[in-house]
Structures are given as C-alpha cells and as structure tokens.
Design a protein around this motif. Structure first.
Motif, PDB file in Angstrom:
ATOM      1  N   GLY A 190       0.815  -1.206   0.000  1.00  0.00           N
ATOM      2  CA  GLY A 190       0.000   0.000   0.000  1.00  0.00           C
ATOM      3  C   GLY A 190       0.850   1.258   0.000  1.00  0.00           C
ATOM      4  N   GLY A 191       0.284   2.357   0.512  1.00  0.00           N
ATOM      5  CA  GLY A 191       0.964   3.644   0.479  1.00  0.00           C
ATOM      6  C   GLY A 191       0.563   4.419  -0.760  1.00  0.00           C
ATOM      7  N   PRO A 192       1.023   5.667  -0.884  1.00  0.00           N
ATOM      8  CA  PRO A 192       0.652   6.499  -2.037  1.00  0.00           C
ATOM      9  C   PRO A 192       0.958   5.844  -3.380  1.00  0.00           C
ATOM     10  CG  PRO A 192       1.708   7.831  -0.347  1.00  0.00           C
ATOM     11  CD  PRO A 192       1.840   6.405   0.093  1.00  0.00           C
ATOM     12  N   TYR A 193       2.142   5.247  -3.499  1.00  0.00           N
ATOM     13  CA  TYR A 193       2.513   4.616  -4.766  1.00  0.00           C
ATOM     14  C   TYR A 193       1.970   3.182  -4.875  1.00  0.00           C
ATOM     15  CZ  TYR A 193       5.710   8.555  -5.289  1.00  0.00           C
ATOM     16  OH  TYR A 193       6.229   9.813  -5.396  1.00  0.00           O
ATOM     17  N   GLY A 194       1.581   2.607  -3.742  1.00  0.00           N
ATOM     18  CA  GLY A 194       1.027   1.259  -3.746  1.00  0.00           C
ATOM     19  C   GLY A 194      -0.487   1.259  -3.824  1.00  0.00           C
ATOM     20  N   SER A 195      -1.032   2.206  -4.588  1.00  0.00           N
ATOM     21  CA  SER A 195      -2.472   2.324  -4.800  1.00  0.00           C
ATOM     22  C   SER A 195      -2.714   2.558  -6.285  1.00  0.00           C
ATOM     23  CB  SER A 195      -3.051   3.477  -3.976  1.00  0.00           C
ATOM     24  OG  SER A 195      -2.729   3.337  -2.605  1.00  0.00           O
ATOM     25  N   VAL A 196      -3.968   2.386  -6.717  1.00  0.00           N
ATOM     26  CA  VAL A 196      -4.261   2.442  -8.147  1.00  0.00           C
ATOM     27  C   VAL A 196      -4.765   3.804  -8.600  1.00  0.00           C
ATOM     28  CG1 VAL A 196      -4.703  -0.022  -8.268  1.00  0.00           C
ATOM     29  CG2 VAL A 196      -6.601   1.533  -7.786  1.00  0.00           C
ATOM     30  N   GLY A 197      -4.906   4.776  -7.680  1.00  0.00           N
ATOM     31  CA  GLY A 197      -5.319   6.116  -8.078  1.00  0.00           C
ATOM     32  C   GLY A 197      -6.809   6.225  -8.359  1.00  0.00           C
ATOM     33  N   ALA A 198      -7.224   7.444  -8.701  1.00  0.00           N
ATOM     34  CA  ALA A 198      -8.649   7.713  -8.896  1.00  0.00           C
ATOM     35  C   ALA A 198      -9.215   6.979 -10.100  1.00  0.00           C
ATOM     36  CB  ALA A 198      -8.865   9.219  -9.036  1.00  0.00           C
ATOM     37  N   VAL A 199      -8.525   7.042 -11.235  1.00  0.00           N
ATOM     38  CA  VAL A 199      -9.038   6.408 -12.455  1.00  0.00           C
ATOM     39  C   VAL A 199      -9.108   4.891 -12.281  1.00  0.00           C
ATOM     40  CG1 VAL A 199      -8.623   6.010 -14.907  1.00  0.00           C
ATOM     41  CG2 VAL A 199      -8.196   8.269 -13.924  1.00  0.00           C
ATOM     42  N   GLY A 200      -8.032   4.303 -11.773  1.00  0.00           N
ATOM     43  CA  GLY A 200      -8.021   2.862 -11.541  1.00  0.00           C
ATOM     44  C   GLY A 200      -9.110   2.432 -10.570  1.00  0.00           C
ATOM     45  N   SER A 201      -9.374   3.266  -9.557  1.00  0.00           N
ATOM     46  CA  SER A 201     -10.408   2.938  -8.572  1.00  0.00           C
ATOM     47  C   SER A 201     -11.794   2.965  -9.190  1.00  0.00           C
ATOM     48  CB  SER A 201     -10.331   3.916  -7.393  1.00  0.00           C
ATOM     49  OG  SER A 201      -9.108   3.777  -6.714  1.00  0.00           O
ATOM     50  N   TRP A 202     -12.044   3.941 -10.088  1.00  0.00           N
ATOM     51  CA  TRP A 202     -13.349   3.982 -10.747  1.00  0.00           C
ATOM     52  C   TRP A 202     -13.537   2.771 -11.666  1.00  0.00           C
ATOM     53  CZ3 TRP A 202     -17.375   6.048  -9.022  1.00  0.00           C
ATOM     54  CH2 TRP A 202     -17.350   7.267  -8.343  1.00  0.00           C
ATOM     55  N   ILE A 203     -12.457   2.333 -12.289  1.00  0.00           N
ATOM     56  CA  ILE A 203     -12.547   1.123 -13.106  1.00  0.00           C
ATOM     57  C   ILE A 203     -12.924  -0.074 -12.236  1.00  0.00           C
ATOM     58  CG2 ILE A 203     -11.218  -0.503 -14.506  1.00  0.00           C
ATOM     59  CD1 ILE A 203      -9.615   1.884 -15.550  1.00  0.00           C
ATOM     60  N   VAL A 204     -12.269  -0.181 -11.070  1.00  0.00           N
ATOM     61  CA  VAL A 204     -12.583  -1.267 -10.140  1.00  0.00           C
ATOM     62  C   VAL A 204     -14.035  -1.174  -9.671  1.00  0.00           C
ATOM     63  CG1 VAL A 204     -12.081  -2.223  -7.853  1.00  0.00           C
ATOM     64  CG2 VAL A 204     -10.200  -1.538  -9.354  1.00  0.00           C
ATOM     65  N   GLY A 205     -14.478   0.035  -9.323  1.00  0.00           N
ATOM     66  CA  GLY A 205     -15.843   0.219  -8.843  1.00  0.00           C
ATOM     67  C   GLY A 205     -16.884  -0.136  -9.891  1.00  0.00           C
ATOM     68  N   LEU A 206     -16.658   0.298 -11.132  1.00  0.00           N
ATOM     69  CA  LEU A 206     -17.609  -0.010 -12.199  1.00  0.00           C
ATOM     70  C   LEU A 206     -17.616  -1.497 -12.546  1.00  0.00           C
ATOM     71  CD1 LEU A 206     -17.038   3.082 -14.531  1.00  0.00           C
ATOM     72  CD2 LEU A 206     -18.942   2.660 -12.964  1.00  0.00           C
ATOM     73  N   LEU A 207     -16.435  -2.116 -12.513  1.00  0.00           N
ATOM     74  CA  LEU A 207     -16.381  -3.565 -12.732  1.00  0.00           C
ATOM     75  C   LEU A 207     -17.133  -4.316 -11.627  1.00  0.00           C
ATOM     76  CD1 LEU A 207     -12.674  -4.111 -13.889  1.00  0.00           C
ATOM     77  CD2 LEU A 207     -14.752  -4.333 -15.276  1.00  0.00           C
ATOM     78  N   ALA A 208     -17.019  -3.808 -10.395  1.00  0.00           N
ATOM     79  CA  ALA A 208     -17.750  -4.429  -9.286  1.00  0.00           C
ATOM     80  C   ALA A 208     -19.254  -4.318  -9.505  1.00  0.00           C
ATOM     81  CB  ALA A 208     -17.350  -3.773  -7.964  1.00  0.00           C
ATOM     82  N   CYS A 209     -19.717  -3.148  -9.947  1.00  0.00           N
ATOM     83  CA  CYS A 209     -21.146  -2.969 -10.231  1.00  0.00           C
ATOM     84  C   CYS A 209     -21.611  -3.922 -11.330  1.00  0.00           C
ATOM     85  CB  CYS A 209     -21.428  -1.521 -10.634  1.00  0.00           C
ATOM     86  SG  CYS A 209     -21.264  -0.327  -9.288  1.00  0.00           S
ATOM     87  N   ALA A 210     -20.805  -4.025 -12.394  1.00  0.00           N
ATOM     88  CA  ALA A 210     -21.156  -4.930 -13.496  1.00  0.00           C
ATOM     89  C   ALA A 210     -21.217  -6.379 -13.009  1.00  0.00           C
ATOM     90  CB  ALA A 210     -20.137  -4.788 -14.622  1.00  0.00           C
ATOM     91  N   ALA A 211     -20.273  -6.773 -12.146  1.00  0.00           N
ATOM     92  CA  ALA A 211     -20.253  -8.141 -11.623  1.00  0.00           C
ATOM     93  C   ALA A 211     -21.481  -8.417 -10.758  1.00  0.00           C
ATOM     94  CB  ALA A 211     -18.975  -8.374 -10.820  1.00  0.00           C
TER      95      ALA A 211
END
Length: 439
Positions: A190-211
C-alpha cells in the motif's frame, strides 16, 4: 410476491414486515448483525473522539483507508481459517509462519538475490514473493500431513508450529530487522505509490457494479432453469441498487483521501510539474493490499461454494465419518486444506512485510488470535460444517476496527488484549446460542 412451489398461499402472513423483507431478499441475518455491530463500533469510536477531543478522527477518509489496508493481512488468512475450522481443526501457527516467511523473503531479496541478479533487478520482488508463498504452502502441507497421516491433533501440531517457526525466524535473521526490502515489493503493502489512483479505482468500482448485476441476472436464470423459486423483482432491484451503492460509495471514499503534501511535492519534482499555490490533490484510490484481499475473497468464495473441493470441505465438517464412508479421502483433503492455509499465510506475509518495508522477528505476533476471532465472529462454527468467506472478511474488519479505535482513543496494549479476548468469547457464545436456536 412469487411464492415457492412448496409453500402455501399466505404462508408468510405470520411474519413481520421486516421478516418478510428479509425472506424476500434472502439477506443473511447474521451478516446484518455483523454489519450492525461494525456500524456501532465506528460511530462509537468517532463520537468518543468528538466528546473527548473535540473532533472525531475515526470516520474520516484517511482512517478508513488505513483501516482497509490494515485489515488486508488478517482478512487474507481468515479466509483460509474458515476452511480449517469448518473441518473441525484449528491452526494456531499462522502468526509465526507469517513471521518466518517474511524473514526468509527479506533474506532472499536483501542478501541473496542482489548478489546474483543485481540490486534493483525487476525479478527480485517476484522471486521473493514466490519463495514466501511456496514456503508457507510447504509448511502448511507438513502440518496437514502430521495431522492427517500421523494422527496428531491439529491443536498440538499448530501449537508446536507456533513455537518452532517463531524460533526459526529468530535463528535465520539472528534477531535482526531486515530492511529496506525491494522498492517494487514495497508497493504490495500500500501507500501512495502502492495504490491504483482515482481512475483505476473507478474502473474497479464499475467492474464491481457490473459483476453484481451479472450475478443477479445469472442467478435468476439459473433458478428458472432448475425450477427454484424466484425472488420478487423488487428484491432483485433492491439488491442490485444496494450492491452498486456500496461499490460506488467505497470508491468515492478511497478517492477522497489525498496524498500527503510532501509526497505530492516529490512526485511533482520527479515529473517536472508545478504544484499550484493551493496545492495538488492526488487521490490514493484503492490500495493494492485491499485489491489482493478482494481477489482472494472472490477466489475462496468460488472454491468453497462452486467446486468439488468446497463440497468435500463442508461434508467433512458436517460428518467426518460419513464423508469418509462416502468415498472422500479425508486425510488427503486435510493436507490440501492446511497447504492452502499455508499459501494464504505466505501471501499475507508478503502484504505485511511490504507494508512495513522490513521483516522483523516480531511480525505476525498474536495474528493467530485475530485470524481465529475474525473467522468465528464472521459466523464460522467451531463445531464444524458452517462458515462463510465473506463473513470472515467482515469479521477481520470488525477486529481491526476495534484495534484501531482503541489506539485512537489511547488504550494501551494490555487493555486492547482484554477487549479482544472478551469479544472472542462473546462471539463463540453467540454462535452457540444461534446454533441452539436454529436446531
């Protein structure tokens, strides 16, 4: 409301509105209870901070983001502990095995691989992580072999492992802290560099909704195919909306936590960027350990509920003698279950040591207590045969919330241990009462 083929018209009339709602949506009441307890814990610690210090620090993006990262290591191991406890065994060695795997990984990536591959080689973190997970798997399989083929009770084997592997970790590192570990390996913690950022997080969130929506639609098709009763459409819409709201809300939360100003300044300087006078907002987004926990949770849920392996696990837990008479190789299954527990412990050691950017002999101390407590609080019965993966992850979040909240309000380590012990006993007592009520 669509009634089941075997129910009589008006069979649900004796139920309260809440009861009819729960029956229609098929929401697990124990899950609701855990969520309710978690909400009370969060609100309680936050309000205590408001009253005692004038400002609550628990229900903030920063604390909740850190809480999710801290939960990852315990949550990963708790998913494996569910299968161990379901089959009427126990594993007290997971904390010590975690510490031993972390020490070995630290030695591999700090003292061994740089001499052969060169300092900073891109394969160092891959090899180190693979070594840790393979070592954990071998240790778990060895424990399972002793239990299954030598007839030693799992309590004794894992208690011995708790002592042996903690001592082995001390001998391997001579009691020293191994630091710093590989720079890419650190990102897994984790940490600042060990995260996927805002865009990556929205991709994860939308994929979760689709699933979530796909599971609801597919589940409805499967019920129709096999002639099972369907949930009312309003219940399907409710579950879909609730699931998507949780995914989107979690994404908004992790994106609301910005990088520290010092890290932003370093990032801007490294990329020849000018920081505006008002500062630059860069979101953390989902941390990599949290995504690892989510992936493990999905995999373990599928393994436990959709495979022959999972059916065998619950069959053994329900009645070991009947399972063996039906043709299940219970001893070989025990070895595989403990090997899986060891693999997850090795994976957890990757996350834990990467988060600390070091490997210490004390890493994982008392983790076995939190892992077992997480599984039990999540609804896994110590009598065997009952347990859920999502319940264990939620239980890990409850345990970590208690620990984090007590740290924020200033409880010392002794008081924290007392609270955790009381919670564990209460969780087992609630499980006993629940099983008596459902018999």
């Amino acid at each position: 409301m669509t009634s089941s083929p075997t129910s009589k018209p008006g069979a649900d009339q004796h139920l309260s509105p809440v009861g009819r709602f729960l029956k229609a949506t098929e929401i697990d009441t124990r899950l609701l209870g855990m969520i309710g307890a978690l909400v009370l814990i969060w609100i309680g610690f936050h309000m205590f901070g408001v009253v005692a210090k004038g400002n609550g620090s628990f229900l903030t993006p920063r604390n909740l983001w850190n809480l999710s990262v801290q939960t990852a290591s315990i949550g990963i191991m708790a998913t494996g502990m569910v299968l161990v406890i379901v089959t009427r065994h126990i594993d007290l060695s997971v904390g010590s095995v975690l510490g031993f795997c972390a020490i070995v990984m630290g030695m591999v990536q700090v003292y061994i691989l740089p001499d052969y591959l060169g300092l900073g080689h891109p394969l160092i973190w891959v090899i180190a992580a693979a070594v840790g997970m393979a070592l954990g798997t071998c240790i778990g399989a060895f424990h399972g072999w002793l239990i299954a083929y030598r007839g030693i009770p799992s309590f004794i084997v894992s208690l011995g492992g708790l002592l042996v592997w903690r001592g082995a970790a001390f001998l391997v590192a001579r009691g020293e802290t191994i630091s710093p570990v590989d720079s890419t390996f650190v990102l897994l913690g984790g940490g600042p560099y060990g995260s996927v950022g805002a865009v990556g997080s929205w991709i994860v969130g939308l994929l979760a909704c689709a699933a979530i929506l796909w599971m609801l639609v597919n589940g409805r098709k499967q019920r129709a195919k096999h002639g099972f009763a369907q949930r009312p459409m309003w219940a399907e819409y409710f579950l879909g909306a609730l699931g998507c709201a949780v995914a989107i809300g979690a994404t908004l939360l992790v994106n609301a936590y910005p990088w520290p100003k010092g890290i932003v300044a370093q990032y801007a300087a490294a990329h020849n960027m000018t920081v505006p006078e008002g500062g630059m907002f860069i979101s953390h987004g989902y941390a990599i350990p949290v995504l690892i926990l989510i992936a493990v949770g999905i995999f373990m849920t599928i393994l436990a509920t959709r495979t022959r392996f999972g059916r065998y696990v619950f069959a053994i837990g329900g009645n070991p003698d009947a399972a063996e008479l039906s043709g299940i190789n219970t001893r070989w299954m025990t070895v595989k279950i403990f090997a899986l527990m060891g693999f997850l412990t090795g994976l957890s050691s990757v996350v834990a040591s990467a988060r600390l950017n070091s490997a210490t002999n004390a890493l994982g101390t008392l983790d076995e207590l939190y892992v077992i407590a997480a599984a039990v609080i999540g609804g896994t019965s110590l009598a065997g045969g009952v347990g859920t993966i999502y319940g264990a992850i939620l239980g890990a979040l409850v345990m970590q919330s208690l620990q984090t909240g007590m740290v924020l309000i200033g409880f010392d380590a002794a008081m924290q241990n007392i609270v955790v012990g009381v919670v564990l006993v209460l969780a087992v007592y609630v499980d006993i009462l629940y099983r008596k009520k459902t018999k």
